[in-house]
Design a protein around this motif. Structure first.
Motif, PDB file in Angstrom:
ATOM      1  N   LEU A 185     -36.388 -22.486   1.205  1.00 33.00           N
ATOM      2  CA  LEU A 185     -37.746 -22.717   1.696  1.00 33.00           C
ATOM      3  C   LEU A 185     -38.738 -22.895   0.554  1.00 33.00           C
ATOM      4  O   LEU A 185     -39.625 -23.751   0.611  1.00 33.00           O
ATOM      5  CB  LEU A 185     -38.183 -21.561   2.605  1.00 33.00           C
ATOM      6  CG  LEU A 185     -37.981 -21.761   4.110  1.00 33.00           C
ATOM      7  CD1 LEU A 185     -36.585 -22.203   4.459  1.00 33.00           C
ATOM      8  CD2 LEU A 185     -38.358 -20.504   4.888  1.00 33.00           C
ATOM      9  N   ALA A 186     -38.571 -22.085  -0.484  1.00 31.49           N
ATOM     10  CA  ALA A 186     -39.498 -22.192  -1.618  1.00 31.49           C
ATOM     11  C   ALA A 186     -39.441 -23.584  -2.218  1.00 31.49           C
ATOM     12  O   ALA A 186     -40.453 -24.128  -2.661  1.00 31.49           O
ATOM     13  CB  ALA A 186     -39.158 -21.143  -2.679  1.00 31.49           C
ATOM     14  N   CYS A 187     -38.254 -24.184  -2.219  1.00 35.08           N
ATOM     15  CA  CYS A 187     -38.090 -25.530  -2.784  1.00 35.08           C
ATOM     16  C   CYS A 187     -38.486 -26.622  -1.801  1.00 35.08           C
ATOM     17  O   CYS A 187     -38.348 -27.807  -2.112  1.00 35.08           O
ATOM     18  CB  CYS A 187     -36.651 -25.732  -3.247  1.00 35.08           C
ATOM     19  SG  CYS A 187     -36.216 -24.691  -4.650  1.00 35.08           S
ATOM     20  N   GLY A 188     -38.923 -26.235  -0.606  1.00 34.28           N
ATOM     21  CA  GLY A 188     -39.436 -27.238   0.326  1.00 34.28           C
ATOM     22  C   GLY A 188     -38.424 -27.762   1.325  1.00 34.28           C
ATOM     23  O   GLY A 188     -38.679 -28.761   1.990  1.00 34.28           O
ATOM     24  N   ASN A 189     -37.270 -27.114   1.429  1.00 35.50           N
ATOM     25  CA  ASN A 189     -36.270 -27.538   2.407  1.00 35.50           C
ATOM     26  C   ASN A 189     -36.421 -26.753   3.709  1.00 35.50           C
ATOM     27  O   ASN A 189     -37.049 -25.698   3.744  1.00 35.50           O
ATOM     28  CB  ASN A 189     -34.863 -27.278   1.856  1.00 35.50           C
ATOM     29  CG  ASN A 189     -34.676 -27.880   0.483  1.00 35.50           C
ATOM     30  OD1 ASN A 189     -34.511 -29.074   0.351  1.00 35.50           O
ATOM     31  ND2 ASN A 189     -34.767 -27.039  -0.539  1.00 35.50           N
ATOM     32  N   THR A 190     -35.783 -27.244   4.754  1.00 39.14           N
ATOM     33  CA  THR A 190     -35.653 -26.461   5.975  1.00 39.14           C
ATOM     34  C   THR A 190     -34.176 -26.106   6.136  1.00 39.14           C
ATOM     35  O   THR A 190     -33.320 -26.702   5.485  1.00 39.14           O
ATOM     36  CB  THR A 190     -36.153 -27.251   7.199  1.00 39.14           C
ATOM     37  OG1 THR A 190     -35.407 -28.477   7.298  1.00 39.14           O
ATOM     38  CG2 THR A 190     -37.626 -27.583   7.061  1.00 39.14           C
ATOM     39  N   VAL A 191     -33.880 -25.117   6.989  1.00 35.71           N
ATOM     40  CA  VAL A 191     -32.502 -24.625   7.003  1.00 35.71           C
ATOM     41  C   VAL A 191     -31.940 -24.432   8.409  1.00 35.71           C
ATOM     42  O   VAL A 191     -32.662 -24.200   9.370  1.00 35.71           O
ATOM     43  CB  VAL A 191     -32.360 -23.278   6.243  1.00 35.71           C
ATOM     44  CG1 VAL A 191     -32.956 -23.348   4.854  1.00 35.71           C
ATOM     45  CG2 VAL A 191     -32.991 -22.129   7.005  1.00 35.71           C
ATOM     46  N   VAL A 192     -30.608 -24.557   8.458  1.00 37.43           N
ATOM     47  CA  VAL A 192     -29.834 -24.119   9.611  1.00 37.43           C
ATOM     48  C   VAL A 192     -28.839 -23.104   9.070  1.00 37.43           C
ATOM     49  O   VAL A 192     -27.981 -23.438   8.244  1.00 37.43           O
ATOM     50  CB  VAL A 192     -29.082 -25.284  10.273  1.00 37.43           C
ATOM     51  CG1 VAL A 192     -28.212 -24.771  11.414  1.00 37.43           C
ATOM     52  CG2 VAL A 192     -30.061 -26.331  10.769  1.00 37.43           C
ATOM     53  N   LEU A 193     -28.970 -21.855   9.473  1.00 39.53           N
ATOM     54  CA  LEU A 193     -28.152 -20.786   8.918  1.00 39.53           C
ATOM     55  C   LEU A 193     -27.213 -20.215   9.968  1.00 39.53           C
ATOM     56  O   LEU A 193     -27.611 -19.986  11.102  1.00 39.53           O
ATOM     57  CB  LEU A 193     -29.060 -19.672   8.376  1.00 39.53           C
ATOM     58  CG  LEU A 193     -28.342 -18.432   7.864  1.00 39.53           C
ATOM     59  CD1 LEU A 193     -28.571 -18.252   6.376  1.00 39.53           C
ATOM     60  CD2 LEU A 193     -28.764 -17.181   8.601  1.00 39.53           C
ATOM     61  N   LYS A 194     -25.960 -19.993   9.563  1.00 37.45           N
ATOM     62  CA  LYS A 194     -25.019 -19.329  10.459  1.00 37.45           C
ATOM     63  C   LYS A 194     -24.561 -18.011   9.845  1.00 37.45           C
ATOM     64  O   LYS A 194     -23.893 -17.994   8.826  1.00 37.45           O
ATOM     65  CB  LYS A 194     -23.786 -20.185  10.733  1.00 37.45           C
ATOM     66  CG  LYS A 194     -22.918 -19.564  11.827  1.00 37.45           C
ATOM     67  CD  LYS A 194     -21.516 -20.155  11.908  1.00 37.45           C
ATOM     68  CE  LYS A 194     -20.484 -19.371  11.136  1.00 37.45           C
ATOM     69  NZ  LYS A 194     -20.166 -18.041  11.664  1.00 37.45           N
ATOM     70  N   PRO A 195     -24.913 -16.912  10.521  1.00 42.87           N
ATOM     71  CA  PRO A 195     -24.399 -15.620  10.062  1.00 42.87           C
ATOM     72  C   PRO A 195     -22.923 -15.478  10.455  1.00 42.87           C
ATOM     73  O   PRO A 195     -22.411 -16.239  11.268  1.00 42.87           O
ATOM     74  CB  PRO A 195     -25.250 -14.594  10.810  1.00 42.87           C
ATOM     75  CG  PRO A 195     -26.087 -15.336  11.778  1.00 42.87           C
ATOM     76  CD  PRO A 195     -25.765 -16.790  11.696  1.00 42.87           C
ATOM     77  N   ALA A 196     -22.245 -14.493   9.866  1.00 43.54           N
ATOM     78  CA  ALA A 196     -20.849 -14.232  10.233  1.00 43.54           C
ATOM     79  C   ALA A 196     -20.811 -13.644  11.641  1.00 43.54           C
ATOM     80  O   ALA A 196     -21.737 -12.954  12.073  1.00 43.54           O
ATOM     81  CB  ALA A 196     -20.220 -13.271   9.243  1.00 43.54           C
ATOM     82  N   GLU A 197     -19.705 -13.903  12.366  1.00 44.91           N
ATOM     83  CA  GLU A 197     -19.662 -13.530  13.784  1.00 44.91           C
ATOM     84  C   GLU A 197     -19.699 -12.021  14.012  1.00 44.91           C
ATOM     85  O   GLU A 197     -20.125 -11.567  15.065  1.00 44.91           O
ATOM     86  CB  GLU A 197     -18.443 -14.147  14.477  1.00 44.91           C
ATOM     87  CG  GLU A 197     -17.083 -13.710  13.949  1.00 44.91           C
ATOM     88  CD  GLU A 197     -16.573 -14.648  12.857  1.00 44.91           C
ATOM     89  OE1 GLU A 197     -17.399 -15.338  12.240  1.00 44.91           O
ATOM     90  OE2 GLU A 197     -15.349 -14.673  12.622  1.00 44.91           O
ATOM     91  N   THR A 198     -19.255 -11.225  13.026  1.00 42.85           N
ATOM     92  CA  THR A 198     -19.275  -9.772  13.259  1.00 42.85           C
ATOM     93  C   THR A 198     -20.619  -9.148  12.907  1.00 42.85           C
ATOM     94  O   THR A 198     -20.875  -7.997  13.252  1.00 42.85           O
ATOM     95  CB  THR A 198     -18.174  -9.053  12.447  1.00 42.85           C
ATOM     96  OG1 THR A 198     -18.393  -9.327  11.058  1.00 42.85           O
ATOM     97  CG2 THR A 198     -16.788  -9.531  12.849  1.00 42.85           C
ATOM     98  N   THR A 199     -21.466  -9.901  12.222  1.00 42.69           N
ATOM     99  CA  THR A 199     -22.729  -9.317  11.745  1.00 42.69           C
ATOM    100  C   THR A 199     -23.893 -10.279  11.916  1.00 42.69           C
ATOM    101  O   THR A 199     -24.497 -10.711  10.943  1.00 42.69           O
ATOM    102  CB  THR A 199     -22.621  -8.950  10.245  1.00 42.69           C
ATOM    103  OG1 THR A 199     -22.183 -10.137   9.549  1.00 42.69           O
ATOM    104  CG2 THR A 199     -21.650  -7.829   9.993  1.00 42.69           C
ATOM    105  N   SER A 200     -24.207 -10.597  13.150  1.00 48.49           N
ATOM    106  CA  SER A 200     -25.304 -11.546  13.390  1.00 48.49           C
ATOM    107  C   SER A 200     -26.648 -10.857  13.596  1.00 48.49           C
ATOM    108  O   SER A 200     -27.686 -11.511  13.555  1.00 48.49           O
ATOM    109  CB  SER A 200     -25.009 -12.376  14.652  1.00 48.49           C
ATOM    110  OG  SER A 200     -23.731 -12.954  14.585  1.00 48.49           O
ATOM    111  N   LEU A 201     -26.624  -9.551  13.862  1.00 46.49           N
ATOM    112  CA  LEU A 201     -27.830  -8.920  14.408  1.00 46.49           C
ATOM    113  C   LEU A 201     -29.039  -8.932  13.485  1.00 46.49           C
ATOM    114  O   LEU A 201     -30.152  -9.249  13.916  1.00 46.49           O
ATOM    115  CB  LEU A 201     -27.513  -7.482  14.837  1.00 46.49           C
ATOM    116  CG  LEU A 201     -26.784  -7.370  16.176  1.00 46.49           C
ATOM    117  CD1 LEU A 201     -26.432  -5.920  16.464  1.00 46.49           C
ATOM    118  CD2 LEU A 201     -27.642  -7.933  17.300  1.00 46.49           C
ATOM    119  N   THR A 202     -28.820  -8.592  12.206  1.00 49.07           N
ATOM    120  CA  THR A 202     -30.005  -8.543  11.336  1.00 49.07           C
ATOM    121  C   THR A 202     -30.565  -9.940  11.091  1.00 49.07           C
ATOM    122  O   THR A 202     -31.772 -10.105  10.910  1.00 49.07           O
ATOM    123  CB  THR A 202     -29.714  -7.843   9.999  1.00 49.07           C
ATOM    124  OG1 THR A 202     -28.445  -8.276   9.507  1.00 49.07           O
ATOM    125  CG2 THR A 202     -29.707  -6.334  10.174  1.00 49.07           C
TER     126      THR A 202
END
Lengths: 489, 315
Positions: A185-202
């Protein structure tokens, strides 16, 4: 008949009173949807899966499973946000959003720490004192870069890339999300992030924070799911950059998948770090370093010091002190502030660790585990030590990602350098000696991206992290971490 | 085995006063490859005869095999510890020495470039700019580290710094067109940064690559630091990208299929794959410390700092 009491098992003669962290103040929904274009959106598959607490195998919440269609929506949202809003915003304003998010993480730090420990199994002491503070610090650090990028790379005009697809592991769930999102984000991009399936909550709690922060819709999209979801991100033509942290095997698959495309890529992969103890090292401190090196976060650490090299002259002493220290480790409830080693993250991972423990015995190494009790329910592994391991053993060659340490000895500096470098990995290494010139000799000859001298497993947002050889390429953290998210003209 | 292009050519040399000397048969050079500081022919015994635009053969050039490439990687790996440990100042002097040697043999390179199809003017320019490019990178050897390294202000009580280190053995498929400046432009940043390399010369214009090996050989560049092969890209690019003891690959070209294949095979050992597309090697924009940085790793070192005067007194 008197019962002999192990003097080192501090909790054998009299039990530690449990000191559990309170769970009453956390807010969790029973079901989480995908975070796309600033809104929580039901998955088009209609499928949800359970996220369980690895310490008691109880369900915490249901997590949405994103398919290709959902990923496509997320990428399109990110692209629109990039083109219409984020790339046009004044850099200093971008920075202010990141500062705001950092502050909100600090405000909710305790809640995030509790959820991190509940969902992932890591001791609350670690999530509270290490993970979450580093998450906030990471956002703070990169926030400040947003309007200073022209200073980072002399004689270059940096420009943002577009949409970054980011796939992160389960060992430091929120910290890895921060490592990925903040610099992008600091560099001006946007993101699509995938957390690991066992730890998505945070990551989903972070989505709530992002929503509340007023960050423009679509700048951050969080899609949950399994490997297929990750593959959909990697293969999506609208993605301009892939950032992956995880196993070397999957990293290689990703590197192959994006061949022939113009997607930029950074990979932060596996490791098999050497932790080297010389005879002139401060042994008590070195043993603390060994413990922290391999048993921190149940050994679920890519840079874990999983190969211990001890100079022959101090071998007996180091092993004696190390075994004594291992006897004092408390394995158990991650929510207990006394706990040193929490739950193994998943049944799968526990099976992998057990397989390697079996290999270790089969290959002829000598195993030691302390006598500590472990709870009946949940996934647990006692801290494990293998002595008389040799270079060809599978526990020496392959990444285990668990609390299993393989010990070898050496006589000369040249011998240990050769042994330490004899691995396809090159992420990190540790050196323990009182002699400065020896430290610099070792640190310059060890082929690894991070060297801890007389310390281990230290992290900081200003400090670049990443590997040599098959541990990946590119750096995360510090000024060097910006390069992954910029093009240069 | 050796086909001499103009085998019957007898040069009648005129001395300065115009007196005719006895006829003398010109000695024609056998073009070899350069591996581990030595000049063997290919182990395969094979050769090919590239032709210039006028259809004249450029000679029987070694058609290197996969085995030649593997041998060259062994040579490059063996040379890596020494070269990467050589003081940057010394590396700088050696690159400068390369420029000196090239300057001294200008005429030979101009002649070869002309045989390969350049005009005299073009050849002259290409050699001059090649010399200057070596000097450019000679200067960078002990400077890029200061540009790209950092001391990192970590929040804990540690001294933490990041430095550049060479990534290791680099395989290079050199540019096809500008056979000398292209070659120099890809070798120089790799070795200025302490890497060792195996280079496949321009397939159709291999002459000055082999002669450049002679420059290397007389410039105190240790054997094995630069290894130069000749042959066909189509035969060798898969070896260049899949070899498990090569850390990075540089491909200069625009063939999409080759690029994709290189990127796929690079994943075998998480090789750094660097694609150089559409670069005008004669231009100043084809030289930059960022080309050095591309084959560097960043290493970060931590050490605790004892809090001297922790009582608040200071010194």
């Amino acid at each position: 008949m008197t019962k002999t009491i192990n003097p080192l098992a501090f909790n054998a003669a009299f039990k530690y009173a449990p000191a559990p962290e309170s769970k009453t103040h956390i807010q969790l929904k029973p079901r989480y949807d995908l975070f796309i274009n600033g809104k929580f959106t039901a998955p088009s598959s209609g499928k949800h899966f359970d996220s369980i607490n690895p310490a008691n195998e109880l369900k915490i919440a249901e997590i949405a499973e994103a398919n290709e269609k959902d990923v496509d929506m997320a990428v399109k949202a990110a692209k629109t946000a990039y083109e219409k809003v984020w790339s046009k915003m004044a850099p200093k304003e971008r920075g202010k959003y990141l500062f705001r998010i950092a502050r909100m993480i600090q405000e909710q730090a305790r809640e995030l720490a509790v959820i991190e420990s509940l969902d992932g199994g890591k001791p609350i002491r670690e999530s509270r004192d290490i993970d979450i503070p580093l998450v906030a610090a990471h956002f703070f650090y990169y926030a400040g870069w947003a309007d200073k990028l022209d200073y980072a790379y002399p004689n270059k005009k940096p420009v943002s890339l577009g949409v970054a697809g980011q796939i992160i592991p389960w060992n430091f769930p929120l910290l890895m999300a921060a490592w990925k999102i903040a610099p992008a984000l600091a560099c001006g991009n946007t993101v699509v992030l995938k957390p690991a399936e066992t730890t998505s909550l945070t990551a989903l709690k972070l989505a709530e924070i992002i929503q509340e922060s007023g960050l423009p819709e679509g700048v951050v999209n969080i899609v949950t799911g399994f490997g297929n979801t990750g593959a959909a991100i990697v293969n999506h033509p609208g993605i301009n950059k892939i950032a992956f942290t995880g196993s070397t095997d999957v990293g290689k698959i990703i590197q192959k998948s994006i061949a022939g495309t113009n997607k930029k890529c950074t990979l932060e992969l596996g490791g098999k770090a050497a932790n080297i103890i010389f005879e002139d090292a401060p042994i008590d401190q070195a043993v603390e370093g060994i413990i922290n090196g391999i048993y921190f976060n149940q050994g679920h650490v890519c840079c874990a010091g999983s190969r211990l090299f001890v100079q022959e002259s101090v071998y007996d002493m180091v092993i004696r002190i190390l075994k004594d220290r291992m006897e004092t480790l408390i394995v158990g409830d991650p929510m207990d502030k006394n706990t040193d080693i929490g739950a193994i993250n998943s049944k799968n991972q526990l099976d992998t660790i057990r397989k390697y423990i079996k290999y270790g015995k089969e290959d002829g190494a000598e195993m030691f585990q302390p006598s500590c009790e472990v709870p009946n329910k949940g996934f647990w592994c006692r801290p494990t030590l293998f002595m008389n391991a040799s270079q060809s053993h599978r526990i020496v060659q392959e990444e285990i990602f668990g609390p299993v340490l393989a010990v070898q000895t050496f006589r000369t500096v040249d011998e240990v350098i050769e042994k330490a470098n004899n691995t396809p990995f090159g992420l990190s290494a540790g050196v323990w000696t009182d002699k400065g010139s020896k430290i610099f000799n070792l640190t310059s000859k060890l082929r690894a991206g991070v060297i801890w001298a007389n310390t281990y497993n230290k992290f900081d947002p200003t400090s670049p992290f990443g590997g040599y050889k098959e541990s990946g390429f590119g750096r995360e953290g510090g000024l060097h971490g910006l390069g992954a998210y910029l093009n240069f003209n | 085995m050796k086909t001499i292009t103009k085998a019957t050519e007898v040069v009648i040399a005129s001395s300065q006063n115009g007196e005719e000397k006895p006829n003398r048969l010109k000695v024609i050079k056998t073009y070899k490859i350069y591996v581990g500081g030595k000049f063997p022919r290919t182990e395969s015994g094979r050769y090919y005869t590239p032709k210039n635009s006028e259809g004249h053969s450029l000679g029987n050039i070694c058609l290197c095999s996969r085995k030649d490439f593997r041998d060259a990687v062994v040579a490059a790996r063996s040379a890596f510890a020494g070269w990467s440990g050589t003081a940057p100042f010394t590396r700088s002097q050696i690159l400068y020495r390369m420029a000196e040697m090239l300057e001294g043999r200008k005429a030979q390179f101009i002649e070869e470039l002309q045989r390969q199809g350049s005009s005299l003017k073009e050849a002259n320019y290409e050699v001059e700019i090649s010399i200057d490019r070596l000097i450019y990178y000679a200067g960078w050897c002990d400077k890029y580290q200061q540009i790209f390294s950092s001391v990192n202000p970590v929040a804990s009580s540690h001294f933490n710094f990041s430095v550049c280190e060479p990534t290791g053995v680099v395989s290079i498929l050199a540019p096809e067109e500008n056979s000398l400046i292209g070659l120099v432009s890809v070798i120089a940043p790799a070795i200025a940064g302490g890497n060792t390399c195996v280079v496949l010369a321009s397939e159709n214009k291999p002459l000055c690559a082999v002669t450049f090996a002679e420059v290397l050989n007389t410039s105190d560049v240790p054997g094995g630091v630069v290894n130069i092969l000749t042959g066909k890209k189509s035969e060798l690019h898969e070896q260049f990208s899949s070899h498990m003891d090569v850390n990075a690959i540089v491909y200069c070209g625009i063939e999409e299929e080759v690029i994709k294949s290189i990127q796929i095979k690079s994943a075998n050992n998480v090789k750094r794959a660097l694609i150089r597309k559409n670069i005008n090697w004669l231009n100043d924009s084809a030289q930059s410390p960022y080309f050095i940085l591309d084959t560097q790793e960043v290493k970060t070192t931590w050490h605790p700092v004892e809090n001297i005067g922790g009582g608040g007194g200071g010194y």
